[in-house]
Structure formats: structure tokens, C-alpha cells
Design a protein around this motif. Structure first.
Motif, PDB file in Angstrom:
ATOM      1  N   PRO A 166     -28.798  38.954   3.020  1.00 41.42           N
ATOM      2  CA  PRO A 166     -27.547  39.446   3.599  1.00 41.42           C
ATOM      3  C   PRO A 166     -26.670  40.080   2.523  1.00 41.42           C
ATOM      4  N   GLY A 167     -26.187  41.301   2.792  1.00 42.71           N
ATOM      5  CA  GLY A 167     -25.340  42.005   1.844  1.00 42.71           C
ATOM      6  C   GLY A 167     -26.083  42.908   0.882  1.00 42.71           C
ATOM      7  N   SER A 168     -27.405  43.026   1.068  1.00 38.98           N
ATOM      8  CA  SER A 168     -28.199  43.822   0.122  1.00 38.98           C
ATOM      9  C   SER A 168     -27.915  45.320   0.222  1.00 38.98           C
ATOM     10  N   ARG A 169     -27.207  45.739   1.284  1.00 35.24           N
ATOM     11  CA  ARG A 169     -26.890  47.167   1.439  1.00 35.24           C
ATOM     12  C   ARG A 169     -25.420  47.472   1.136  1.00 35.24           C
ATOM     13  N   ALA A 179     -33.807  29.426  -8.696  1.00 28.90           N
ATOM     14  CA  ALA A 179     -32.653  29.652  -7.825  1.00 28.90           C
ATOM     15  C   ALA A 179     -32.997  30.674  -6.746  1.00 28.90           C
ATOM     16  N   ALA A 180     -32.786  30.314  -5.491  1.00 29.90           N
ATOM     17  CA  ALA A 180     -33.045  31.220  -4.365  1.00 29.90           C
ATOM     18  C   ALA A 180     -31.742  31.865  -3.924  1.00 29.90           C
ATOM     19  N   VAL A 181     -31.676  33.192  -3.977  1.00 31.38           N
ATOM     20  CA  VAL A 181     -30.465  33.912  -3.586  1.00 31.38           C
ATOM     21  C   VAL A 181     -30.272  33.805  -2.077  1.00 31.38           C
ATOM     22  N   LYS A 182     -29.054  33.440  -1.679  1.00 34.58           N
ATOM     23  CA  LYS A 182     -28.729  33.269  -0.259  1.00 34.58           C
ATOM     24  C   LYS A 182     -28.072  34.512   0.332  1.00 34.58           C
ATOM     25  N   ALA A 183     -27.159  35.103  -0.428  1.00 37.40           N
ATOM     26  CA  ALA A 183     -26.416  36.253   0.108  1.00 37.40           C
ATOM     27  C   ALA A 183     -25.677  36.968  -1.011  1.00 37.40           C
ATOM     28  N   ILE A 184     -25.341  38.230  -0.717  1.00 40.10           N
ATOM     29  CA  ILE A 184     -24.440  39.012  -1.566  1.00 40.10           C
ATOM     30  C   ILE A 184     -23.213  39.315  -0.723  1.00 40.10           C
ATOM     31  N   GLY A 216     -12.785  43.920  -3.660  1.00 38.43           N
ATOM     32  CA  GLY A 216     -13.355  44.933  -4.534  1.00 38.43           C
ATOM     33  C   GLY A 216     -14.410  44.443  -5.495  1.00 38.43           C
ATOM     34  N   ALA A 217     -14.770  43.166  -5.429  1.00 33.44           N
ATOM     35  CA  ALA A 217     -15.815  42.622  -6.311  1.00 33.44           C
ATOM     36  C   ALA A 217     -16.944  42.044  -5.476  1.00 33.44           C
ATOM     37  N   LEU A 218     -18.098  41.904  -6.094  1.00 34.39           N
ATOM     38  CA  LEU A 218     -19.257  41.319  -5.424  1.00 34.39           C
ATOM     39  C   LEU A 218     -19.475  39.890  -5.914  1.00 34.39           C
ATOM     40  N   ALA A 219     -20.185  39.116  -5.124  1.00 35.36           N
ATOM     41  CA  ALA A 219     -20.568  37.764  -5.524  1.00 35.36           C
ATOM     42  C   ALA A 219     -21.976  37.490  -5.003  1.00 35.36           C
ATOM     43  N   VAL A 220     -22.784  36.887  -5.845  1.00 36.77           N
ATOM     44  CA  VAL A 220     -24.143  36.510  -5.455  1.00 36.77           C
ATOM     45  C   VAL A 220     -24.193  34.990  -5.340  1.00 36.77           C
ATOM     46  N   SER A 221     -24.473  34.506  -4.147  1.00 36.32           N
ATOM     47  CA  SER A 221     -24.588  33.066  -3.941  1.00 36.32           C
ATOM     48  C   SER A 221     -26.061  32.684  -3.934  1.00 36.32           C
ATOM     49  N   TYR A 222     -26.345  31.522  -4.503  1.00 35.51           N
ATOM     50  CA  TYR A 222     -27.732  31.090  -4.629  1.00 35.51           C
ATOM     51  C   TYR A 222     -27.815  29.575  -4.534  1.00 35.51           C
ATOM     52  N   GLY A 223     -28.971  29.117  -4.100  1.00 36.40           N
ATOM     53  CA  GLY A 223     -29.223  27.693  -4.024  1.00 36.40           C
ATOM     54  C   GLY A 223     -29.930  27.211  -5.272  1.00 36.40           C
ATOM     55  N   LEU A 224     -29.410  26.145  -5.869  1.00 38.05           N
ATOM     56  CA  LEU A 224     -29.982  25.568  -7.072  1.00 38.05           C
ATOM     57  C   LEU A 224     -30.107  24.067  -6.843  1.00 38.05           C
TER      58      LEU A 224
END
Length: 453
Positions: A150-153, A232-237, A242-250
Motif C-alpha cells: 500500500p502506497g507504492s504509487r 523486516a516485512a514492509v507493511k505500507a508506505i 509532505g513527507a513519506l513514512a515506511v512502516s514495517y513489522g519487526l
């Protein structure tokens, strides 16, 4: 128009195959939908290594006092970087076009599609032309894979293709994927002044390489200030203010890292959809081929990134292109995949060929291993570059493989490849007198160490 060979794809595999077909006296044509040179020259190896060369210069400038220089600091000029990449790519693309002309190879601009084992269509801007041929070589290459995150575009999220096309200047870069593409961009952007974080799903960087190489690279990266998050598995971007955030499961936790840009570097896939109008034996979108690189359809060959089980490297595609050309011309052809060197253009470089320690352990193959640390190598010390070399031999002292993490590793690995290809022993390898001071002399020292095992 009737040809002996039509090659669909003008990348390293395609244009090298074309040149060799022409030299065998075969009337040859190449169909390319974009620029000659393919991904490697235009959107991959060449612009990336151009950036990494500059990154290496910058790293040395930052250490100018160590080398006895005053006021020699520098910073990245992104407009200058773009122009430099364009100049290098343009020069090499012109060289490929010149080679085609010199070998009297016809080049068709457009999308190639196989209608039958003897007919190929070229489509461009709604118009179609049909060409007749005796043999077809498929060399269409691949494209970046983007997982369903989610958010890859979102704006600011790139693939390697789009990042090289735009070359954005950013302060914080998060790279999803710690493979070869990911670590090379991490190296470059860190040298250019960005805060870089790599998020990798596997337990370590560079999953196809040996554990020791990956562990050493991670340590070097952390020392340079590159944050490495593995397992770490990326969940979403997501985007906020105006900034991005990458959430991931650890583990059991979910965490997030901020970014100005995100690079998705999770591998590549073969671009074979719609290429054939008939069925062929395929697996995961790639062609199954025999040792002549012929597909299940007689007279149709496949090389490069679209070969199932193959190695997705430009020099592997070139070797396969030569083999396919020889097969078509009725000449002997063979490739030992174990002799395809794998290189990573970090600073210092990584290069490996032959058997690996992980593979040997898995298959129960006993190895005599020698490891040399580069801190005592004069040339490495002068350049302030660390690392190590490993050489592997069997019980009879035949060389089986090597792993280099050192200055000029990409230029040295072929010496080991040549030794393995010719079944040389360590004693044979040590007959060469290597220059001093050089990085290469440590190869001899490492090989000599296997005799003590």
C-alpha cells in the motif's frame, strides 16, 4: 525481408548475440522497442556505476586530510551527476549503434512479437511489419518488480528505473530491499550526503551471496552511517505533511522510518507477456531452455533475464548470446554457470565466483579455505580501503572458488575464474609472479594459505 536470425531485444545479450551471428555470416536483424543497449546501458549497470564512481571520489575527498591534502572537500552536484550519466550512456549507446552498422545488422525500432517460428512482427505507433526468419532469439530482458505494498504509487516512491531517470536530491532515502540494487544505491546516496535506511525482509543483506560477505558489508555500512534493518516485512508506505513514512513489522512490533524518497528495490521480473503467439515451456514467466539456449519450440532461443534458473547479469546475458549464436551457426557452444562472476559495486567492491562456503556446506563438499585480511596489503592501505579475500580449494588443491571484498575486486575476480575454468591447482596459480605493491598480490597469498590446510 528474410533473415537468418532475428533477435528481439537490443540489450547486452541481444546486441552481442547479433554481432556474433553477423560474424558467422548470418543475415541478422535486431528489434528494440526502446534504446539500444537495453536496461544495463540505459537504466541500470552503466548509470549506476557512473554514480558509484563519483561516490568513491567523494568518499576520498572527505578523507582528504588523511591523504595529505588541504581544502579538498566536495559535495554532490545533482545536475552535474545527471549530465555525467547522460554523457556516459550516450557515448556507449552510440558505440553500440556503430557496431551494428559495421556488422551490417538491420535495426528495427518497435515492439517485436513472435507470430510463428519463422515470422516476427514489428509494431510501432499502430503500424505493423512482418519479417521472415529461420531462427529467433528472445532477449527482451526484465523490469523492476513492485510488490503490492500500500502506497507504492505515491509521489516520491521510485523503482531503480525511475530513480535513475530523475536522480532526485533527497536528505532521507529509505530503500526497500537489500539485494545488489539496493546496496549499490545505498552506497551512492550515502556518499552524496543522504541519510539512508535499508529495510530487508530476509535475515541479511545480499541473500544470494555467502553469509560472511553479507555480514561484512552490513558492518561496513553501519560504520558509514547507513542504517540496516533486516528480517523486516514492509507493511505500507504513507504520506503525511509532505513527507513519506515506511512502516514495517519487526518481530512482534510494528515500526516506522521517515523518508523524503523511497526506492523499491525488490528484484526484477521477465518481460515476456505477449511475446509469443504460441505456447512454450515456461516457469514463472521465464523460458526453460536446453544447453544451447533453445526453448521448447525448435528454432526459437532465449537468453538473459528471461531464462528460467539463469543469472540476471549483463555479462551472463552476453555469454548466453554468444552461445546461442554459435548454436545457430552450428558451432560448439557451452557455458559453465559456476564461472559467471557476481559483482557488487559497493566501496570497496564485492566479487565472487565458483563454489561458495554456504553452497559447500549445504552439499557436503569439503573445502580448504584461506582468508586474507586486506589491512596488511600495501595498495589497500594506501587507498585506506579495508576488506578481505577468500580462496577455496578441494583436497587435491584444485581451485574451486573465491570471494573478494576489496579494492578492485571486480577487476581481479576473472583471474580466479580463469584458474577454475582450466582446472588449475593452487601450485599452478602460484606460478604467476604478481606485482608489488598491488591488490592482486593478496590473491597469491590467499591461495598459498590453502596449502597449509
Amino acid at each position: 525481408m528474410k533473415y537468418d536470425v532475428i533477435i528481439i531485444g537490443g540489450g547486452p545479450g541481444g546486441y552481442v548475440c547479433a554481432a556474433h551471428c553477423a560474424r558467422y555470416g548470418l543475415k541478422t536483424a535486431v528489434i528494440e522497442k526502446r534504446e539500444l543497449g537495453g536496461t544495463c546501458l540505459n537504466r541500470g549497470c552503466i548509470p549506476t556505476k557512473t554514480l558509484l564512481f563519483t561516490a568513491g571520489l567523494l568518499e576520498n575527498l572527505k578523507k582528504s586530510a588523511l591523504f595529505g591534502l588541504k581544502n579538498a572537500g566536495g559535495e554532490a552536484d545533482f545536475e552535474g551527476l545527471r549530465k555525467r550519466c547522460e554523457a556516459v550512456v550516450s557515448s556507449l549507446r552510440s558505440a553500440v549503434a556503430k557496431m551494428m552498422k559495421q556488422n551490417r545488422i538491420d535495426v528495427y525500432q518497435g515492439t517485436g512479437r513472435v507470430l510463428s517460428p519463422s515470422l516476427v512482427s514489428v509494431e510501432k505507433e499502430g503500424e505493423s511489419k512482418t519479417l521472415e526468419t529461420d531462427h529467433i532469439v528472445l532477449a527482451v530482458g526484465g523490469a523492476p518488480s513492485v510488490p503490492p505494498i500500500p502506497g507504492s504509487r505515491l509521489p516520491g516512491v521510485y523503482t531503480s528505473d525511475s530513480l535513475l531517470s530523475e536522480l532526485p536530491e533527497v536528505k532521507r532515502l529509505v530503500i526497500i530491499g537489500g539485494g545488489v540494487i539496493g546496496v549499490e544505491f545505498a552506497e551512492a546516496y550515502r556518499a552524496f550526503g543522504a541519510e539512508v535506511t535499508i529495510v530487508e525482509m530476509m535475515p541479511r543483506l545480499l541473500p544470494p551471496f555467502d553469509t560472511d560477505l553479507a555480514r561484512h558489508l552490513a558492518a561496513v555500512f553501519r560504520k558509514k552511517g547507513i542504517r540496516v534493518i533486516t528480517g523486516a516485512a514492509v507493511k505500507a508506505i504513507s504520506e503525511k505533511e509532505g513527507a513519506l513514512a515506511v512502516s514495517y513489522g519487526l518481530g512482534e512490533k510494528e515500526e516506522s522510518v521517515p523518508a523524503d524518497a523511497v526506492l523499491i528495490a525488490t528484484g526484477r521480473h521477465a518481460e515476456t507477456k505477449g511475446l509469443l503467439s504460441m505456447d512454450a515451456d515456461m516457469e514463472r514467466g521465464c523460458f526453460k531452455v536446453n544447453d544451447r539456449f533453445e526453448t521448447s519450440i525448435p528454432g526459437i532461443y532465449a537468453i538473459g533475464d528471461i531464462v528460467y534458473g539463469g543469472i540476471q547479469l549483463a555479462h551472463a546475458a552476453e555469454a548466453e548470446g554468444k552461445a546461442a549464436a554459435a548454436a545457430i551457426a552450428g558451432k560448439p557452444c557451452s557455458i559453465d554457470q559456476q564461472l559467471v562472476p557476481q559483482c557488487v559495486y559497493t566501496i570497496p567492491e564485492i566479487a565472487a565466483v565458483g563454489i561458495s562456503e554456504d553452497q559447500a556446506k549445504k552439499e557436503g563438499i569439503p573445502l580448504k579455505t584461506s582468508r586474507i585480511v586486506m589491512g596488511s596489503n600495501a595498495r589497500s592501505l594506501i587507498a585506506d580501503e579495508t576488506g578481505y579475500m577468500k580462496i577455496f580449494a578441494d583436497k587435491d588443491n584444485h581451485l574451486l572458488g573465491a570471494q573478494l571484498f576489496c579494492k578492485d575486486a571486480d577487476n581481479l575476480i576473472s583471474e580466479v575464474s580463469l584458474a577454475i575454468a582450466n582446472h588449475l591447482t593452487t601450485e599452478d596459480f602460484l606460478k604467476v609472479i604478481r606485482p608489488h605493491p598491488s591488490v592482486e598480490e593478496s590473491l597469491g597469498e590467499a591461495a598459498e594459505g590453502t596449502l597449509l590446510k
